[in-house]
Design a protein around this motif. Structure first.
Motif, PDB file in Angstrom:
ATOM      1  N   ASN A 270      37.566 -58.404 -56.658  1.00 42.37           N
ATOM      2  CA  ASN A 270      38.239 -59.146 -55.601  1.00 42.37           C
ATOM      3  C   ASN A 270      38.147 -60.651 -55.866  1.00 42.37           C
ATOM      4  N   LEU A 271      36.978 -61.118 -56.274  1.00 37.23           N
ATOM      5  CA  LEU A 271      36.802 -62.532 -56.590  1.00 37.23           C
ATOM      6  C   LEU A 271      37.720 -62.944 -57.741  1.00 37.23           C
ATOM      7  N   VAL A 272      37.752 -62.138 -58.784  1.00 37.87           N
ATOM      8  CA  VAL A 272      38.616 -62.441 -59.927  1.00 37.87           C
ATOM      9  C   VAL A 272      40.069 -62.530 -59.479  1.00 37.87           C
ATOM     10  N   LYS A 273      40.472 -61.605 -58.635  1.00 33.82           N
ATOM     11  CA  LYS A 273      41.852 -61.611 -58.147  1.00 33.82           C
ATOM     12  C   LYS A 273      42.137 -62.904 -57.376  1.00 33.82           C
ATOM     13  N   ILE A 274      41.237 -63.278 -56.488  1.00 31.87           N
ATOM     14  CA  ILE A 274      41.423 -64.496 -55.694  1.00 31.87           C
ATOM     15  C   ILE A 274      41.509 -65.725 -56.599  1.00 31.87           C
ATOM     16  N   VAL A 275      40.604 -65.799 -57.559  1.00 28.89           N
ATOM     17  CA  VAL A 275      40.521 -66.970 -58.428  1.00 28.89           C
ATOM     18  C   VAL A 275      41.682 -67.017 -59.427  1.00 28.89           C
ATOM     19  N   SER A 276      42.150 -65.868 -59.873  1.00 30.34           N
ATOM     20  CA  SER A 276      43.098 -65.814 -60.982  1.00 30.34           C
ATOM     21  C   SER A 276      44.558 -65.674 -60.592  1.00 30.34           C
ATOM     22  N   GLU A 277      44.827 -65.061 -59.461  1.00 31.76           N
ATOM     23  CA  GLU A 277      46.204 -64.685 -59.139  1.00 31.76           C
ATOM     24  C   GLU A 277      47.182 -65.857 -59.241  1.00 31.76           C
ATOM     25  N   SER A 278      46.875 -66.968 -58.599  1.00 32.71           N
ATOM     26  CA  SER A 278      47.825 -68.082 -58.662  1.00 32.71           C
ATOM     27  C   SER A 278      47.801 -68.767 -60.023  1.00 32.71           C
TER      28      SER A 278
ATOM     29  N   PHE B  11      47.854 -67.232 -62.762  1.00 34.26           N
ATOM     30  CA  PHE B  11      48.737 -66.470 -63.636  1.00 34.26           C
ATOM     31  C   PHE B  11      50.218 -66.745 -63.368  1.00 34.26           C
ATOM     32  N   THR B  12      50.516 -67.390 -62.257  1.00 36.54           N
ATOM     33  CA  THR B  12      51.916 -67.664 -61.915  1.00 36.54           C
ATOM     34  C   THR B  12      52.635 -68.445 -63.010  1.00 36.54           C
ATOM     35  N   PRO B  13      52.055 -69.534 -63.549  1.00 33.97           N
ATOM     36  CA  PRO B  13      52.753 -70.251 -64.621  1.00 33.97           C
ATOM     37  C   PRO B  13      52.987 -69.384 -65.859  1.00 33.97           C
ATOM     38  N   VAL B  14      52.044 -68.510 -66.149  1.00 34.39           N
ATOM     39  CA  VAL B  14      52.191 -67.616 -67.310  1.00 34.39           C
ATOM     40  C   VAL B  14      53.347 -66.650 -67.072  1.00 34.39           C
ATOM     41  N   ILE B  15      53.376 -66.075 -65.876  1.00 28.50           N
ATOM     42  CA  ILE B  15      54.459 -65.146 -65.536  1.00 28.50           C
ATOM     43  C   ILE B  15      55.797 -65.873 -65.577  1.00 28.50           C
ATOM     44  N   ASP B  16      55.837 -67.076 -65.036  1.00 28.50           N
ATOM     45  CA  ASP B  16      57.072 -67.866 -65.056  1.00 28.50           C
ATOM     46  C   ASP B  16      57.533 -68.129 -66.488  1.00 28.50           C
ATOM     47  N   GLN B  17      56.577 -68.453 -67.353  1.00 28.17           N
ATOM     48  CA  GLN B  17      56.919 -68.729 -68.750  1.00 28.17           C
ATOM     49  C   GLN B  17      57.489 -67.487 -69.429  1.00 28.17           C
ATOM     50  N   PHE B  18      56.825 -66.354 -69.257  1.00 27.68           N
ATOM     51  CA  PHE B  18      57.300 -65.129 -69.896  1.00 27.68           C
ATOM     52  C   PHE B  18      58.618 -64.656 -69.306  1.00 27.68           C
ATOM     53  N   SER B  19      58.763 -64.788 -67.990  1.00 31.01           N
ATOM     54  CA  SER B  19      60.005 -64.314 -67.371  1.00 31.01           C
ATOM     55  C   SER B  19      61.182 -65.203 -67.761  1.00 31.01           C
TER      56      SER B  19
ATOM     57  N   LYS C 244      42.820 -72.760 -49.910  1.00 30.91           N
ATOM     58  CA  LYS C 244      43.674 -73.794 -50.496  1.00 30.91           C
ATOM     59  C   LYS C 244      43.389 -73.935 -51.987  1.00 30.91           C
ATOM     60  N   LEU C 245      42.108 -73.927 -52.348  1.00 31.51           N
ATOM     61  CA  LEU C 245      41.744 -74.026 -53.762  1.00 31.51           C
ATOM     62  C   LEU C 245      42.331 -72.859 -54.552  1.00 31.51           C
ATOM     63  N   ALA C 246      42.189 -71.651 -54.026  1.00 30.80           N
ATOM     64  CA  ALA C 246      42.733 -70.478 -54.716  1.00 30.80           C
ATOM     65  C   ALA C 246      44.243 -70.587 -54.856  1.00 30.80           C
ATOM     66  N   GLU C 247      44.893 -71.046 -53.804  1.00 28.86           N
ATOM     67  CA  GLU C 247      46.347 -71.190 -53.807  1.00 28.86           C
ATOM     68  C   GLU C 247      46.811 -72.232 -54.825  1.00 28.86           C
ATOM     69  N   LYS C 248      46.034 -73.284 -54.998  1.00 26.25           N
ATOM     70  CA  LYS C 248      46.413 -74.402 -55.873  1.00 26.25           C
ATOM     71  C   LYS C 248      45.959 -74.215 -57.319  1.00 26.25           C
ATOM     72  N   THR C 249      45.205 -73.176 -57.605  1.00 28.99           N
ATOM     73  CA  THR C 249      44.638 -72.998 -58.938  1.00 28.99           C
ATOM     74  C   THR C 249      45.701 -72.997 -60.027  1.00 28.99           C
ATOM     75  N   GLY C 250      46.815 -72.325 -59.796  1.00 29.96           N
ATOM     76  CA  GLY C 250      47.886 -72.288 -60.798  1.00 29.96           C
ATOM     77  C   GLY C 250      48.431 -73.671 -61.096  1.00 29.96           C
ATOM     78  N   ASP C 251      48.723 -74.433 -60.052  1.00 33.13           N
ATOM     79  CA  ASP C 251      49.222 -75.792 -60.242  1.00 33.13           C
ATOM     80  C   ASP C 251      48.183 -76.665 -60.928  1.00 33.13           C
ATOM     81  N   LEU C 252      46.932 -76.524 -60.497  1.00 30.92           N
ATOM     82  CA  LEU C 252      45.861 -77.313 -61.108  1.00 30.92           C
ATOM     83  C   LEU C 252      45.708 -76.975 -62.594  1.00 30.92           C
ATOM     84  N   SER C 253      45.805 -75.704 -62.931  1.00 34.74           N
ATOM     85  CA  SER C 253      45.695 -75.283 -64.334  1.00 34.74           C
ATOM     86  C   SER C 253      46.839 -75.855 -65.163  1.00 34.74           C
TER      87      SER C 253
END
Length: 134
Positions: A32-40, A42-50, A103-112
């Motif tokens: 569950n922690l990994v999902k919370i920390v990682s989900e957003s 992975f959004t840039p990766v998914i966007d890149q591949f799609s 908020k941190l979890a939500e912003k992780t993708g943008d921050l990465s």
């Protein structure tokens, strides 16, 4: 004698079952922690591949990519479990349940994404510095 052996077997089984239950909860919390920390993240990766496939295939590709997440989360959870106790993972989960944690979890993708850009710029700067010493 048989009653004593049966009693010992039952006690051993219950201790083993309880330990297994605790490991399963620990694993579930870590996943569950990994999902919370990682989900957003992975959004840039998914966007890149799609972006590499035709528009009419994007939805199917994204679904296929997301179907791989549970296996990835499980592998990453094992890594987290090597570094954090169950109690620590519970504390981290409690943080991510707070407004700032969400908020941190939500912003992780943008921050990465922004962090990678900053890192690339820094790497280019380092190349110039290194060239002075060659």
């Amino acid at each position: 004698m048989k009653k004593v052996l049966l009693l010992v077997a039952i006690v051993c089984f219950s201790v083993t079952a309880k330990a297994q239950e605790n490991v399963d909860v620990y694993t579930a919390d870590a996943e569950n922690l990994v999902k919370i920390v990682s989900e957003s993240a992975f959004t840039p990766v998914i966007d890149q591949f799609s972006g590499m496939v035709a528009e009419d295939k994007k939805e199917a590709l994204i679904a296929d990519i997301k179907a791989t997440f549970p296996e990835l989360y499980s592998a990453m959870a094992k890594i987290y479990m090597e570094e954090f106790t169950h109690s620590e993972i519970k504390e981290i989960l409690a943080f991510y349940a707070t407004p700032i944690g969400k908020k941190l979890a939500e912003k992780t993708g943008d921050l990465s994404k922004k962090g990678m850009i900053a890192g690339q710029a820094w790497g280019m700067k380092l190349q110039g510095i290194i060239q002075k010493y060659q």
